[in-house]
Design a protein around this motif. Structure first.
Motif, PDB file in Angstrom:
ATOM      1  N   LYS A 194      10.178   4.115  13.974  1.00  0.00           N
ATOM      2  CA  LYS A 194       9.353   3.555  12.690  1.00  0.00           C
ATOM      3  C   LYS A 194       8.225   4.445  12.719  1.00  0.00           C
ATOM      4  O   LYS A 194       7.610   4.806  11.488  1.00  0.00           O
ATOM      5  CB  LYS A 194       9.194   2.152  12.706  1.00  0.00           C
ATOM      6  CG  LYS A 194       8.401   1.825  11.502  1.00  0.00           C
ATOM      7  CD  LYS A 194       8.302   0.003  11.735  1.00  0.00           C
ATOM      8  CE  LYS A 194       7.419  -0.520  10.585  1.00  0.00           C
ATOM      9  NZ  LYS A 194       6.957  -1.759  11.077  1.00  0.00           N
ATOM     10  N   HIS A 234      11.734   4.261   6.441  1.00  0.00           N
ATOM     11  CA  HIS A 234      10.732   3.311   6.963  1.00  0.00           C
ATOM     12  C   HIS A 234      10.952   1.560   6.691  1.00  0.00           C
ATOM     13  O   HIS A 234      10.998   0.894   7.781  1.00  0.00           O
ATOM     14  CB  HIS A 234       9.332   3.755   6.608  1.00  0.00           C
ATOM     15  CG  HIS A 234       8.219   2.879   7.271  1.00  0.00           C
ATOM     16  ND1 HIS A 234       7.620   1.836   7.110  1.00  0.00           N
ATOM     17  CD2 HIS A 234       7.675   3.307   8.531  1.00  0.00           C
ATOM     18  CE1 HIS A 234       6.601   1.394   7.709  1.00  0.00           C
ATOM     19  NE2 HIS A 234       6.741   2.408   8.582  1.00  0.00           N
ATOM     20  N   LYS A 235      11.062   1.628   5.540  1.00  0.00           N
ATOM     21  CA  LYS A 235      11.595   0.141   5.219  1.00  0.00           C
ATOM     22  C   LYS A 235      12.770  -0.414   5.872  1.00  0.00           C
ATOM     23  O   LYS A 235      12.882  -1.642   6.621  1.00  0.00           O
ATOM     24  CB  LYS A 235      11.784   0.079   3.692  1.00  0.00           C
ATOM     25  CG  LYS A 235      12.028  -1.386   3.185  1.00  0.00           C
ATOM     26  CD  LYS A 235      11.825  -1.642   1.571  1.00  0.00           C
ATOM     27  CE  LYS A 235      10.303  -1.417   1.202  1.00  0.00           C
ATOM     28  NZ  LYS A 235       9.454  -2.652   1.587  1.00  0.00           N
ATOM     29  N   LEU A 258       9.443  12.095   0.497  1.00  0.00           N
ATOM     30  CA  LEU A 258       8.619  11.089   0.347  1.00  0.00           C
ATOM     31  C   LEU A 258       9.236   9.740   0.248  1.00  0.00           C
ATOM     32  O   LEU A 258       9.304   8.607   1.011  1.00  0.00           O
ATOM     33  CB  LEU A 258       7.263  11.217  -0.597  1.00  0.00           C
ATOM     34  CG  LEU A 258       6.142  11.915   0.362  1.00  0.00           C
ATOM     35  CD1 LEU A 258       5.072  12.036  -0.363  1.00  0.00           C
ATOM     36  CD2 LEU A 258       5.447  11.017   1.674  1.00  0.00           C
ATOM     37  N   VAL A 259      10.031   9.771  -0.930  1.00  0.00           N
ATOM     38  CA  VAL A 259      10.860   8.670  -1.311  1.00  0.00           C
ATOM     39  C   VAL A 259      11.941   8.230  -0.331  1.00  0.00           C
ATOM     40  O   VAL A 259      12.152   6.949   0.025  1.00  0.00           O
ATOM     41  CB  VAL A 259      11.418   8.748  -2.582  1.00  0.00           C
ATOM     42  CG1 VAL A 259      12.269   7.637  -2.889  1.00  0.00           C
ATOM     43  CG2 VAL A 259      10.226   8.792  -3.771  1.00  0.00           C
ATOM     44  N   GLU A 285      10.028   6.811   2.889  1.00  0.00           N
ATOM     45  CA  GLU A 285       9.663   5.596   2.628  1.00  0.00           C
ATOM     46  C   GLU A 285      10.764   4.460   2.830  1.00  0.00           C
ATOM     47  O   GLU A 285      10.689   3.557   3.389  1.00  0.00           O
ATOM     48  CB  GLU A 285       8.845   5.371   1.459  1.00  0.00           C
ATOM     49  CG  GLU A 285       7.556   6.005   1.426  1.00  0.00           C
ATOM     50  CD  GLU A 285       6.953   6.264   0.209  1.00  0.00           C
ATOM     51  OE1 GLU A 285       7.576   5.978  -0.845  1.00  0.00           O
ATOM     52  OE2 GLU A 285       5.541   6.468   0.389  1.00  0.00           O
ATOM     53  N   ARG A 286      11.989   4.982   2.103  1.00  0.00           N
ATOM     54  CA  ARG A 286      13.316   3.975   2.219  1.00  0.00           C
ATOM     55  C   ARG A 286      13.549   3.791   3.819  1.00  0.00           C
ATOM     56  O   ARG A 286      13.862   3.016   4.123  1.00  0.00           O
ATOM     57  CB  ARG A 286      14.344   4.806   1.433  1.00  0.00           C
ATOM     58  CG  ARG A 286      15.680   3.753   1.299  1.00  0.00           C
ATOM     59  CD  ARG A 286      16.861   4.477   0.958  1.00  0.00           C
ATOM     60  NE  ARG A 286      17.076   5.578   2.079  1.00  0.00           N
ATOM     61  CZ  ARG A 286      17.973   5.300   3.369  1.00  0.00           C
ATOM     62  NH1 ARG A 286      18.105   4.025   3.500  1.00  0.00           N
ATOM     63  NH2 ARG A 286      18.039   6.440   3.871  1.00  0.00           N
ATOM     64  N   LYS A 341       6.612   6.823   9.859  1.00  0.00           N
ATOM     65  CA  LYS A 341       5.530   6.875   9.053  1.00  0.00           C
ATOM     66  C   LYS A 341       4.298   7.816   9.466  1.00  0.00           C
ATOM     67  O   LYS A 341       3.679   8.326   8.450  1.00  0.00           O
ATOM     68  CB  LYS A 341       4.609   5.525  10.000  1.00  0.00           C
ATOM     69  CG  LYS A 341       3.217   5.331   9.382  1.00  0.00           C
ATOM     70  CD  LYS A 341       2.811   4.126   9.904  1.00  0.00           C
ATOM     71  CE  LYS A 341       1.544   3.700   9.411  1.00  0.00           C
ATOM     72  NZ  LYS A 341       0.564   2.715  10.250  1.00  0.00           N
ATOM     73  N   ILE A 399       5.435  10.742   6.900  1.00  0.00           N
ATOM     74  CA  ILE A 399       5.100  10.239   5.687  1.00  0.00           C
ATOM     75  C   ILE A 399       3.649  10.676   5.458  1.00  0.00           C
ATOM     76  O   ILE A 399       3.130  11.292   4.472  1.00  0.00           O
ATOM     77  CB  ILE A 399       5.148   8.860   5.334  1.00  0.00           C
ATOM     78  CG1 ILE A 399       6.886   8.403   5.348  1.00  0.00           C
ATOM     79  CG2 ILE A 399       4.296   8.359   4.073  1.00  0.00           C
ATOM     80  CD1 ILE A 399       7.213   7.087   5.464  1.00  0.00           C
ATOM     81  N   GLU A 400       2.870  10.257   6.241  1.00  0.00           N
ATOM     82  CA  GLU A 400       1.354  10.765   6.133  1.00  0.00           C
ATOM     83  C   GLU A 400       1.018  12.168   6.368  1.00  0.00           C
ATOM     84  O   GLU A 400       0.339  12.874   5.388  1.00  0.00           O
ATOM     85  CB  GLU A 400       0.544  10.021   7.430  1.00  0.00           C
ATOM     86  CG  GLU A 400       0.325   8.463   7.397  1.00  0.00           C
ATOM     87  CD  GLU A 400      -0.120   8.059   6.176  1.00  0.00           C
ATOM     88  OE1 GLU A 400      -1.110   8.792   5.723  1.00  0.00           O
ATOM     89  OE2 GLU A 400       0.401   7.105   5.445  1.00  0.00           O
ATOM     90  N   ARG A 406       2.345  13.351   2.817  1.00  0.00           N
ATOM     91  CA  ARG A 406       1.058  12.942   1.762  1.00  0.00           C
ATOM     92  C   ARG A 406      -0.360  14.112   1.890  1.00  0.00           C
ATOM     93  O   ARG A 406      -0.767  14.372   0.898  1.00  0.00           O
ATOM     94  CB  ARG A 406       0.852  11.617   1.940  1.00  0.00           C
ATOM     95  CG  ARG A 406       1.722  10.731   1.402  1.00  0.00           C
ATOM     96  CD  ARG A 406       1.413   9.255   1.404  1.00  0.00           C
ATOM     97  NE  ARG A 406       2.367   8.534   0.944  1.00  0.00           N
ATOM     98  CZ  ARG A 406       2.459   7.031   1.326  1.00  0.00           C
ATOM     99  NH1 ARG A 406       1.817   6.728   2.240  1.00  0.00           N
ATOM    100  NH2 ARG A 406       3.369   6.559   0.852  1.00  0.00           N
TER     101      ARG A 406
END
Length: 61
Positions: A42, A14-15, A7-8, A11-12, A46, A49-50, A53
């Motif tokens: 992107k 994605h940024k 996940l980390v 998220e990196r 995302k 990630i969802e 989670r």
């Protein structure tokens, strides 16, 4: 904890894509197809990630 590390990293990514997209939009010479590709990548990150989670929270319950 493997899910958390993944996940980390997502998220990196994605940024980074968000910044690339922002920069591409600032430059008028950027090809529309490149912008579409950045947006697609992107969104894919995302969505992943969802999903992670959701699966992580489902295993906690």
């Amino acid at each position: 904890m493997a899910i958390q590390a993944h996940l980390v990293e997502l998220e990196r990514k994605h940024k980074v894509l968000e910044h690339e997209l922002h920069d591409a939009l600032l430059h008028l010479s950027t090809d529309d197809l490149q912008i579409v590709e950045l947006k697609r990548r992107k969104l894919m990150v995302k969505d992943e990630i969802e999903r992670l989670r959701h699966s992580a929270s489902a295993t906690l319950h």
